[in-house]
Design an enzyme around this catalytic site. Structure first.
Site, PDB file in Angstrom:
ATOM      1  N   ASP A   1       1.281  -7.773   0.430  1.00 35.96           N
ATOM      2  CA  ASP A   1       1.752  -8.983  -0.246  1.00 35.96           C
ATOM      3  C   ASP A   1       2.649  -8.690  -1.435  1.00 35.96           C
ATOM      4  OD1 ASP A   1      -0.368  -7.929  -1.974  1.00 35.96           O
ATOM      5  OD2 ASP A   1      -0.115  -9.796  -3.092  1.00 35.96           O
TER       6      ASP A   1
ATOM      7  N   GLU B   1      -6.389   1.930   4.222  1.00 37.99           N
ATOM      8  CA  GLU B   1      -5.552   1.261   3.216  1.00 37.99           C
ATOM      9  C   GLU B   1      -4.278   0.723   3.859  1.00 37.99           C
ATOM     10  OE1 GLU B   1      -5.512   1.418  -0.575  1.00 37.99           O
ATOM     11  OE2 GLU B   1      -6.196   3.465  -0.984  1.00 37.99           O
TER      12      GLU B   1
ATOM     13  N   LYS C   1      -7.040  -6.596   0.146  1.00 42.02           N
ATOM     14  CA  LYS C   1      -6.814  -7.339   1.384  1.00 42.02           C
ATOM     15  C   LYS C   1      -5.751  -6.678   2.253  1.00 42.02           C
ATOM     16  CE  LYS C   1      -7.239 -11.511  -1.380  1.00 42.02           C
ATOM     17  NZ  LYS C   1      -6.407 -12.586  -1.996  1.00 42.02           N
ATOM     18  N   GLY C   2      -5.048  -5.707   1.663  1.00 43.29           N
ATOM     19  CA  GLY C   2      -3.874  -5.141   2.332  1.00 43.29           C
ATOM     20  C   GLY C   2      -4.139  -4.466   3.659  1.00 43.29           C
TER      21      GLY C   2
ATOM     22  N   LYS D   1       3.686   5.979  -0.044  1.00 41.90           N
ATOM     23  CA  LYS D   1       4.867   6.080  -0.908  1.00 41.90           C
ATOM     24  C   LYS D   1       4.734   7.328  -1.781  1.00 41.90           C
ATOM     25  CE  LYS D   1       5.627   1.953  -2.824  1.00 41.90           C
ATOM     26  NZ  LYS D   1       5.607   0.490  -3.164  1.00 41.90           N
TER      27      LYS D   1
ATOM     28  N   ASP E   1       0.306   3.751  -3.181  1.00 39.71           N
ATOM     29  CA  ASP E   1       1.458   3.743  -4.083  1.00 39.71           C
ATOM     30  C   ASP E   1       1.246   4.821  -5.159  1.00 39.71           C
ATOM     31  OD1 ASP E   1       3.856   2.684  -5.232  1.00 39.71           O
ATOM     32  OD2 ASP E   1       2.670   1.489  -6.609  1.00 39.71           O
TER      33      ASP E   1
ATOM     34  N   ARG F   1       1.882 -11.771   3.579  1.00 40.11           N
ATOM     35  CA  ARG F   1       0.939 -10.938   4.336  1.00 40.11           C
ATOM     36  C   ARG F   1       1.019 -11.184   5.835  1.00 40.11           C
ATOM     37  NH1 ARG F   1      -2.601  -8.490   0.608  1.00 40.11           N
ATOM     38  NH2 ARG F   1      -3.172  -9.768  -1.172  1.00 40.11           N
TER      39      ARG F   1
ATOM     40  N   PHE G   1       9.499  -1.758  -2.657  1.00 41.50           N
ATOM     41  CA  PHE G   1       8.306  -2.601  -2.605  1.00 41.50           C
ATOM     42  C   PHE G   1       8.249  -3.238  -1.227  1.00 41.50           C
ATOM     43  CE2 PHE G   1       5.316  -5.935  -3.216  1.00 41.50           C
ATOM     44  CZ  PHE G   1       4.399  -5.375  -4.103  1.00 41.50           C
ATOM     45  N   VAL G   2       7.229  -2.901  -0.474  1.00 38.78           N
ATOM     46  CA  VAL G   2       7.170  -3.341   0.926  1.00 38.78           C
ATOM     47  C   VAL G   2       6.194  -4.497   1.101  1.00 38.78           C
ATOM     48  CG1 VAL G   2       7.973  -1.188   1.943  1.00 38.78           C
ATOM     49  CG2 VAL G   2       5.549  -1.450   1.446  1.00 38.78           C
TER      50      VAL G   2
HETATM   51  P1  IMP Z   1      -2.126   2.311  -5.887  1.00 39.50           P
HETATM   52  O1  IMP Z   1      -1.020   2.293  -6.907  1.00 39.50           O
HETATM   53  O2  IMP Z   1      -1.899   3.373  -4.843  1.00 39.50           O
HETATM   54  O3  IMP Z   1      -3.463   2.394  -6.536  1.00 39.50           O
HETATM   55  O4  IMP Z   1      -2.053   0.922  -5.135  1.00 39.50           O
HETATM   56  C1  IMP Z   1      -2.494  -0.229  -5.798  1.00 39.50           C
HETATM   57  C2  IMP Z   1      -2.223  -1.480  -5.010  1.00 39.50           C
HETATM   58  O5  IMP Z   1      -0.919  -1.938  -5.370  1.00 39.50           O
HETATM   59  C3  IMP Z   1      -2.175  -1.391  -3.501  1.00 39.50           C
HETATM   60  O6  IMP Z   1      -3.427  -1.401  -2.881  1.00 39.50           O
HETATM   61  C4  IMP Z   1      -1.395  -2.659  -3.205  1.00 39.50           C
HETATM   62  O7  IMP Z   1      -2.238  -3.780  -3.281  1.00 39.50           O
HETATM   63  C5  IMP Z   1      -0.410  -2.704  -4.344  1.00 39.50           C
HETATM   64  N1  IMP Z   1       0.909  -2.163  -3.934  1.00 39.50           N
HETATM   65  C6  IMP Z   1       1.520  -1.043  -4.343  1.00 39.50           C
HETATM   66  N2  IMP Z   1       2.731  -0.881  -3.779  1.00 39.50           N
HETATM   67  C7  IMP Z   1       2.882  -1.953  -2.960  1.00 39.50           C
HETATM   68  C8  IMP Z   1       3.931  -2.365  -2.075  1.00 39.50           C
HETATM   69  O8  IMP Z   1       4.978  -1.724  -1.888  1.00 39.50           O
HETATM   70  N3  IMP Z   1       3.720  -3.529  -1.411  1.00 39.50           N
HETATM   71  C9  IMP Z   1       2.587  -4.273  -1.552  1.00 39.50           C
HETATM   72  N4  IMP Z   1       1.598  -3.920  -2.365  1.00 39.50           N
HETATM   73  C10 IMP Z   1       1.732  -2.769  -3.067  1.00 39.50           C
HETATM   74 MG    MG Z   2      -1.189  -6.730  -3.831  1.00 41.11          MG
END
Ligand code: IMP
Ligand code: MG
Length: 183
Positions: free
Chosen positions: A166, A106, A50-51, A138, A110, A172, A159-160
């Site tokens: 969220d 996206e 949903k981000g 990040k 992260d 959100r 953590f943003v």
């Molecule tokens: P990935 O680690 O890049 O696969 O990201 C996985 C998911 O973790 C993202 O799509 C977000 O939903 C969540 N996420 C990671 N870091 C953050 C953050 O700083 N704020 C909010 N959601 C995060």
């Molecule tokens: Mg999330």
């Protein structure tokens, strides 16, 4: 009086990281670049729920081209006792992407696992091109190498929240990006 429900509503403390004007300005710059890059390409913007939603809603209005909008829903979960998380699609890719110019949208990258898995999955459909745009990157948290063509803002390990992002499904709707304060 504080009820249990009130407690659940409580937000963790955060501080402002990127204000609304700064975000709007950057999104409009991204929109201009994407408009140039995708001229005559009728791109498919593939939002990762949903981000992506707040960012995507702004970004598409700054892209002055015909485009199509689709969404996927991806969730990560721990597989058994393994440390590595698995990622699965809760909503499959909705349309054929063969020979299409696909731009994954996206909210935040992260560890980059989601971005990588999506890329691997979609590349099998033989799109004409496949790129990623994210509002927040990040890079220090990346666990895999990932090629992200368009980045709104690069942040550290914080953590943003806000602007679609969220923490336990809250925040959100904040019209800016904040970072949670560790206490
Ligand atoms: P990935 O680690 O890049 O696969 O990201 C996985 C998911 O973790 C993202 O799509 C977000 O939903 C969540 N996420 C990671 N870091 C953050 C953050 O700083 N704020 C909010 N959601 C995060
Ligand atoms: Mg999330």
């Amino acid at each position: 009086m504080n009820s249990i429900d009130d407690k659940k509503q409580e937000l963790k403390p955060f501080e402002l990281l990127l204000d609304r004007q700064t975000i709007a300005k950057r999104i409009s710059e991204l929109g201009k670049v994407i408009t140039e890059d995708y001229r005559y390409k009728n791109p498919v913007m593939l939002g990762v729920l949903k981000g992506c939603v707040v960012f995507l809603a702004d970004l598409i209005r700054d892209i002055k081209l015909p485009l199509e909008l689709e969404f996927v829903s991806v969730s990560s979960y721990r597989k058994g006792e393994e440390r590595e998380k698995e990622i699965k699609f809760s909503t499959a890719v909705p349309i054929p992407l063969k020979d299409r110019h696909v731009l994954i949208v996206e909210g935040v990258v992260d560890s980059a696992r989601t971005a990588n898995l999506l890329r691997k999955h979609i590349i099998k459909e033989e799109p004409a091109s496949l790129e990623i745009v994210t509002l927040i990157d990040k890079p220090r948290s990346h666990r895999k190498e990932v090629d992200i063509k368009y980045v709104g803002f690069t942040v550290g390990n914080a953590f943003v929240i806000g602007y679609g992002l969220d923490n336990t499904q809250k925040y959100r709707n904040l019209p800016f990006i904040g970072k949670l304060i560790d206490r």
